[in-house]
Design a protein around this motif. Sequence first.
Motif, PDB file in Angstrom:
ATOM      1  N   PHE A 128       0.851  -1.191   0.000  1.00 33.16           N
ATOM      2  CA  PHE A 128       0.000   0.000   0.000  1.00 33.16           C
ATOM      3  C   PHE A 128       0.885   1.239   0.000  1.00 33.16           C
ATOM      4  CE2 PHE A 128      -2.903  -3.198   1.317  1.00 33.16           C
ATOM      5  CZ  PHE A 128      -4.178  -2.732   1.072  1.00 33.16           C
ATOM      6  N   ARG A 129       0.356   2.325  -0.530  1.00 35.69           N
ATOM      7  CA  ARG A 129       1.084   3.589  -0.525  1.00 35.69           C
ATOM      8  C   ARG A 129       0.184   4.684   0.026  1.00 35.69           C
ATOM      9  NH1 ARG A 129       0.296   6.951  -5.397  1.00 35.69           N
ATOM     10  NH2 ARG A 129      -1.494   6.088  -6.462  1.00 35.69           N
ATOM     11  N   VAL A 130       0.798   5.684   0.599  1.00 27.32           N
ATOM     12  CA  VAL A 130       0.060   6.845   1.090  1.00 27.32           C
ATOM     13  C   VAL A 130      -0.278   7.719  -0.100  1.00 27.32           C
ATOM     14  CG1 VAL A 130       0.206   8.940   2.502  1.00 27.32           C
ATOM     15  CG2 VAL A 130       1.134   6.772   3.368  1.00 27.32           C
ATOM     16  N   VAL A 131      -1.558   8.092  -0.206  1.00 31.07           N
ATOM     17  CA  VAL A 131      -1.978   8.956  -1.312  1.00 31.07           C
ATOM     18  C   VAL A 131      -2.500  10.308  -0.825  1.00 31.07           C
ATOM     19  CG1 VAL A 131      -2.414   7.079  -2.924  1.00 31.07           C
ATOM     20  CG2 VAL A 131      -4.263   7.868  -1.439  1.00 31.07           C
ATOM     21  N   GLY A 132      -2.586  10.472   0.480  1.00 30.30           N
ATOM     22  CA  GLY A 132      -3.037  11.758   0.988  1.00 30.30           C
ATOM     23  C   GLY A 132      -3.270  11.761   2.483  1.00 30.30           C
ATOM     24  N   ARG A 133      -3.612  12.928   2.950  1.00 31.05           N
ATOM     25  CA  ARG A 133      -3.914  13.125   4.371  1.00 31.05           C
ATOM     26  C   ARG A 133      -5.106  14.051   4.460  1.00 31.05           C
ATOM     27  NH1 ARG A 133      -0.071  12.987   8.746  1.00 31.05           N
ATOM     28  NH2 ARG A 133      -1.080  13.694  10.637  1.00 31.05           N
ATOM     29  N   ARG A 134      -6.078  13.654   5.271  1.00 34.91           N
ATOM     30  CA  ARG A 134      -7.212  14.543   5.548  1.00 34.91           C
ATOM     31  C   ARG A 134      -7.020  15.069   6.968  1.00 34.91           C
ATOM     32  NH1 ARG A 134     -12.370  11.101   3.683  1.00 34.91           N
ATOM     33  NH2 ARG A 134     -11.299   9.583   4.966  1.00 34.91           N
ATOM     34  N   GLU A 135      -6.878  16.372   7.066  1.00 31.58           N
ATOM     35  CA  GLU A 135      -6.592  16.998   8.354  1.00 31.58           C
ATOM     36  C   GLU A 135      -7.870  17.269   9.132  1.00 31.58           C
ATOM     37  OE1 GLU A 135      -4.194  20.444   7.614  1.00 31.58           O
ATOM     38  OE2 GLU A 135      -2.572  19.260   6.754  1.00 31.58           O
ATOM     39  N   ARG A 136      -7.795  16.964  10.423  1.00 30.56           N
ATOM     40  CA  ARG A 136      -8.903  17.233  11.339  1.00 30.56           C
ATOM     41  C   ARG A 136     -10.243  16.812  10.720  1.00 30.56           C
ATOM     42  NH1 ARG A 136      -8.262  20.891  15.510  1.00 30.56           N
ATOM     43  NH2 ARG A 136     -10.240  21.875  14.973  1.00 30.56           N
ATOM     44  N   ILE A 137     -10.280  15.598  10.200  1.00 31.02           N
ATOM     45  CA  ILE A 137     -11.448  15.114   9.474  1.00 31.02           C
ATOM     46  C   ILE A 137     -12.592  14.730  10.407  1.00 31.02           C
ATOM     47  CG2 ILE A 137     -10.674  12.698   9.319  1.00 31.02           C
ATOM     48  CD1 ILE A 137     -12.416  14.647   6.511  1.00 31.02           C
ATOM     49  N   ALA A 138     -12.260  14.301  11.614  1.00 34.38           N
ATOM     50  CA  ALA A 138     -13.311  13.891  12.551  1.00 34.38           C
ATOM     51  C   ALA A 138     -12.803  14.002  13.980  1.00 34.38           C
ATOM     52  CB  ALA A 138     -13.754  12.462  12.264  1.00 34.38           C
TER      53      ALA A 138
END
Length: 171
Positions: A128-138
């Motif tokens: 698997f690879r990292v494709v992004g980051r969602r900040e303060r999503i929940a």
Amino acid sequence: MVAADWPEVEAIYRAGIATGRATFEPAPPRDWATFDASRRADLRLVAAGADGTVLAWAAASAVSSREVYRGVVEHSIYVHPDAAGTGVGSRLLAAFVELTEARGVWTVQSAVIAGNTASLRLHERAGFRVVGRRERIARMTTGPLAGTWCDTILIERRSAVVGADDPEATT
């Protein structure tokens, strides 16, 4: 994974929830029927010990009902705390990836709560690879991070088998 596995699957799920790093869900589904309805029946596995005890589970849900996304799933994998570090998670994830490819899945994805380094390492070893980051999503509602805004790390694994012969697959 079958209905008879539910009590152990539910207990492992509950233990993951208690860590505050596995999911934003405050509790497992209320029963097998609810869990069953939310996951693809052909994409569920358990790893059992020599005595038949469930040590880990993996399952996936479709990301969309749209036909163009038929080969994309979001998955979860949970390992019993007593089985952590034994390699069962790696073996289960490898078997799960193989199963997804046999079922025509070209992308397996997930959103891992930032700070869940064990899960991120497990997935990286499985391709698997990292494709992004969602900040303060929940905001976490349970466990040691209750009340804390959390980021998620978006990961995916693109099959080298399913869709590999399609010249349009990477455009």
